[in-house]
Design a protein around this motif. Structure first.
Motif, mmCIF file in Angstrom:
data_model
loop_
_atom_site.group_PDB
_atom_site.id
_atom_site.type_symbol
_atom_site.label_atom_id
_atom_site.label_comp_id
_atom_site.label_asym_id
_atom_site.label_seq_id
_atom_site.Cartn_x
_atom_site.Cartn_y
_atom_site.Cartn_z
ATOM 1 N N GLY A 76 -7.438 73.828 148.682
ATOM 2 C CA GLY A 76 -7.172 75.013 147.873
ATOM 3 C C GLY A 76 -6.248 75.975 148.574
ATOM 4 O O GLY A 76 -5.770 75.734 149.680
ATOM 5 N N GLY A 77 -6.017 77.065 147.906
ATOM 6 C CA GLY A 77 -5.164 78.090 148.478
ATOM 7 C C GLY A 77 -5.264 79.377 147.692
ATOM 8 O O GLY A 77 -5.867 79.426 146.625
ATOM 9 N N SER A 78 -4.665 80.422 148.254
ATOM 10 C CA SER A 78 -4.628 81.705 147.568
ATOM 11 C C SER A 78 -3.324 82.404 147.912
ATOM 12 O O SER A 78 -2.680 82.099 148.919
ATOM 13 C CB SER A 78 -5.825 82.568 147.966
ATOM 14 N N PHE A 79 -2.962 83.358 147.036
ATOM 15 C CA PHE A 79 -1.739 84.110 147.246
ATOM 16 C C PHE A 79 -1.848 85.451 146.546
ATOM 17 O O PHE A 79 -2.441 85.571 145.474
ATOM 18 C CB PHE A 79 -0.517 83.364 146.705
ATOM 19 N N GLY A 80 -1.256 86.470 147.149
ATOM 20 C CA GLY A 80 -1.167 87.783 146.538
ATOM 21 C C GLY A 80 -0.130 88.612 147.269
ATOM 22 O O GLY A 80 0.325 88.250 148.355
ATOM 23 N N ARG A 81 0.257 89.720 146.655
ATOM 24 C CA ARG A 81 1.203 90.662 147.263
ATOM 25 C C ARG A 81 0.604 92.045 147.220
ATOM 26 O O ARG A 81 -0.140 92.375 146.308
ATOM 27 C CB ARG A 81 2.528 90.669 146.510
ATOM 28 N N GLY A 82 0.969 92.863 148.222
ATOM 29 C CA GLY A 82 0.415 94.195 148.255
ATOM 30 C C GLY A 82 1.255 95.160 149.062
ATOM 31 O O GLY A 82 2.330 94.823 149.553
ATOM 32 N N ALA A 83 0.721 96.383 149.181
ATOM 33 C CA ALA A 83 1.434 97.479 149.828
ATOM 34 C C ALA A 83 0.633 98.011 150.997
ATOM 35 O O ALA A 83 -0.582 98.193 150.900
ATOM 36 C CB ALA A 83 1.680 98.602 148.823
ATOM 37 N N ALA A 171 -16.753 77.774 143.747
ATOM 38 C CA ALA A 171 -17.931 77.432 144.526
ATOM 39 C C ALA A 171 -17.559 76.444 145.610
ATOM 40 O O ALA A 171 -16.636 75.649 145.460
ATOM 41 C CB ALA A 171 -18.999 76.824 143.617
ATOM 42 N N GLY A 172 -18.293 76.503 146.717
ATOM 43 C CA GLY A 172 -18.093 75.523 147.762
ATOM 44 C C GLY A 172 -18.144 76.133 149.140
ATOM 45 O O GLY A 172 -18.334 77.332 149.309
ATOM 46 N N ALA A 173 -17.974 75.274 150.115
ATOM 47 C CA ALA A 173 -17.934 75.677 151.517
ATOM 48 C C ALA A 173 -16.611 75.214 152.083
ATOM 49 O O ALA A 173 -16.266 74.039 151.986
ATOM 50 C CB ALA A 173 -19.092 75.045 152.275
ATOM 51 N N THR A 174 -15.838 76.138 152.649
ATOM 52 C CA THR A 174 -14.493 75.793 153.115
ATOM 53 C C THR A 174 -14.212 76.402 154.472
ATOM 54 O O THR A 174 -14.893 77.317 154.912
ATOM 55 C CB THR A 174 -13.413 76.298 152.139
ATOM 56 N N ILE A 175 -13.174 75.894 155.094
ATOM 57 C CA ILE A 175 -12.595 76.497 156.291
ATOM 58 C C ILE A 175 -11.270 77.084 155.840
ATOM 59 O O ILE A 175 -10.444 76.392 155.260
ATOM 60 C CB ILE A 175 -12.377 75.446 157.392
ATOM 61 N N GLU A 176 -11.089 78.364 156.081
ATOM 62 C CA GLU A 176 -9.929 79.041 155.520
ATOM 63 C C GLU A 176 -9.403 80.087 156.488
ATOM 64 O O GLU A 176 -10.150 80.661 157.260
ATOM 65 C CB GLU A 176 -10.366 79.724 154.217
ATOM 66 N N GLY A 177 -8.115 80.323 156.435
ATOM 67 C CA GLY A 177 -7.496 81.392 157.198
ATOM 68 C C GLY A 177 -6.447 82.055 156.338
ATOM 69 O O GLY A 177 -5.754 81.388 155.582
ATOM 70 N N THR A 178 -6.356 83.369 156.399
ATOM 71 C CA THR A 178 -5.381 84.108 155.606
ATOM 72 C C THR A 178 -4.313 84.667 156.523
ATOM 73 O O THR A 178 -4.620 85.270 157.549
ATOM 74 C CB THR A 178 -6.053 85.259 154.835
ATOM 75 N N LYS A 179 -3.059 84.483 156.132
ATOM 76 C CA LYS A 179 -1.935 85.012 156.907
ATOM 77 C C LYS A 179 -1.210 86.058 156.068
ATOM 78 O O LYS A 179 -0.879 85.826 154.906
ATOM 79 C CB LYS A 179 -0.967 83.901 157.275
ATOM 80 N N TYR A 180 -0.964 87.200 156.682
ATOM 81 C CA TYR A 180 -0.263 88.302 156.035
ATOM 82 C C TYR A 180 1.139 88.363 156.619
ATOM 83 O O TYR A 180 1.316 88.394 157.825
ATOM 84 C CB TYR A 180 -0.998 89.626 156.276
ATOM 85 N N THR A 181 2.131 88.431 155.737
ATOM 86 C CA THR A 181 3.534 88.425 156.162
ATOM 87 C C THR A 181 4.290 89.539 155.464
ATOM 88 O O THR A 181 4.159 89.720 154.246
ATOM 89 C CB THR A 181 4.197 87.066 155.832
ATOM 90 N N ARG A 182 5.101 90.277 156.216
ATOM 91 C CA ARG A 182 5.917 91.339 155.639
ATOM 92 C C ARG A 182 6.948 90.732 154.699
ATOM 93 O O ARG A 182 7.548 89.710 155.001
ATOM 94 C CB ARG A 182 6.626 92.135 156.730
ATOM 95 N N ILE A 183 7.148 91.357 153.544
ATOM 96 C CA ILE A 183 8.116 90.871 152.542
ATOM 97 C C ILE A 183 9.011 92.014 152.111
ATOM 98 O O ILE A 183 8.715 93.190 152.335
ATOM 99 C CB ILE A 183 7.414 90.278 151.300
ATOM 100 N N ILE A 184 10.104 91.643 151.467
ATOM 101 C CA ILE A 184 10.986 92.608 150.816
ATOM 102 C C ILE A 184 10.953 92.266 149.332
ATOM 103 O O ILE A 184 11.492 91.246 148.918
ATOM 104 C CB ILE A 184 12.424 92.524 151.352
ATOM 105 N N PRO A 185 10.254 93.094 148.523
ATOM 106 C CA PRO A 185 10.105 92.762 147.096
ATOM 107 C C PRO A 185 11.396 92.941 146.319
ATOM 108 O O PRO A 185 12.280 93.648 146.684
ATOM 109 C CB PRO A 185 9.033 93.719 146.612
#
Length: 185
Positions: A76-83, A171-185
């Motif tokens: 799986g995976g996830s993605f989002g953008r923020g300020a 649902a489930g059990a996972t191993i996950e890591g989130t990486k935050y990266t600077r972007i130019i929108p």
């Protein structure tokens, strides 16, 4: 009764993920759109979890991720953008991406705010070319604002993550890591 095959389920999950990604800042979102979503997210958080106002007042900065979309079927995976906000001012924009593996199924969306409780944690975050959530982060996932306030305002963690407004099912059990990266929108 309808019989759902694995292929139909996988196609449905892919379609759901693709469509839900349209609302999480992937498609056509400039700085003004991200800022408007961040403002709305903070208003929602403060109204529903009043204790977070005190937390924000003590924080050196906040990374507001209005919508993070997460889906998985084994992998799986996830993605989002923020300020990134210091005070009331947006100083940078970031994306959050994560990959996961394990026993998992489903899709969900949620909002998250990272509170940088020390000047050093904020500086480390801003200087990093890509910052990964690690052991120095404390997660607050409670559904009531009073409990959230009691736990987070007494915490000594340099970064506190508040996760709220979950929609969907995963649902489930996972191993996950989130990486935050600077972007130019």
């Amino acid at each position: 009764m309808t019989l759902i095959s694995r292929r139909n389920f996988a196609l449905s999950a892919l379609a759901t993920t693709t469509l839900s990604a349209c609302g999480n800042g992937i498609g056509g979102s400039g700085a003004s759109v991200i800022d408007a979503r961040a403002d709305s997210t903070l208003t929602f958080m403060y109204n529903n979890y009043p204790g977070t106002r005190d937390l924000a007042g003590k924080a050196s900065g906040m990374l507001v991720m209005p919508v993070v979309t997460e889906a998985g079927l084994g992998i799986g995976g996830s993605f989002g953008r923020g300020a990134l906000r210091i005070g009331q001012t947006t100083v940078d924009y970031y994306s959050a991406a994560a990959a996961s593996a394990g026993l998992q199924i489903g899709a969900q969306q949620y909002s998250t705010v990272l509170f940088f409780m020390t000047e050093q944690s904020l500086t480390d975050f801003r200087r990093a070319s890509g910052w990964a959530a690690g052991a120095d982060i404390e997660y607050a996932l409670n559904s009531t604002g009073e409990t959230l306030r009691a736990e987070t305002t007494t915490s000594l963690a340099p970064v506190i993550a508040v996760v709220f407004a979950q929609a969907g099912f995963r649902a489930g059990a996972t191993i996950e890591g989130t990486k935050y990266t600077r972007i130019i929108p």
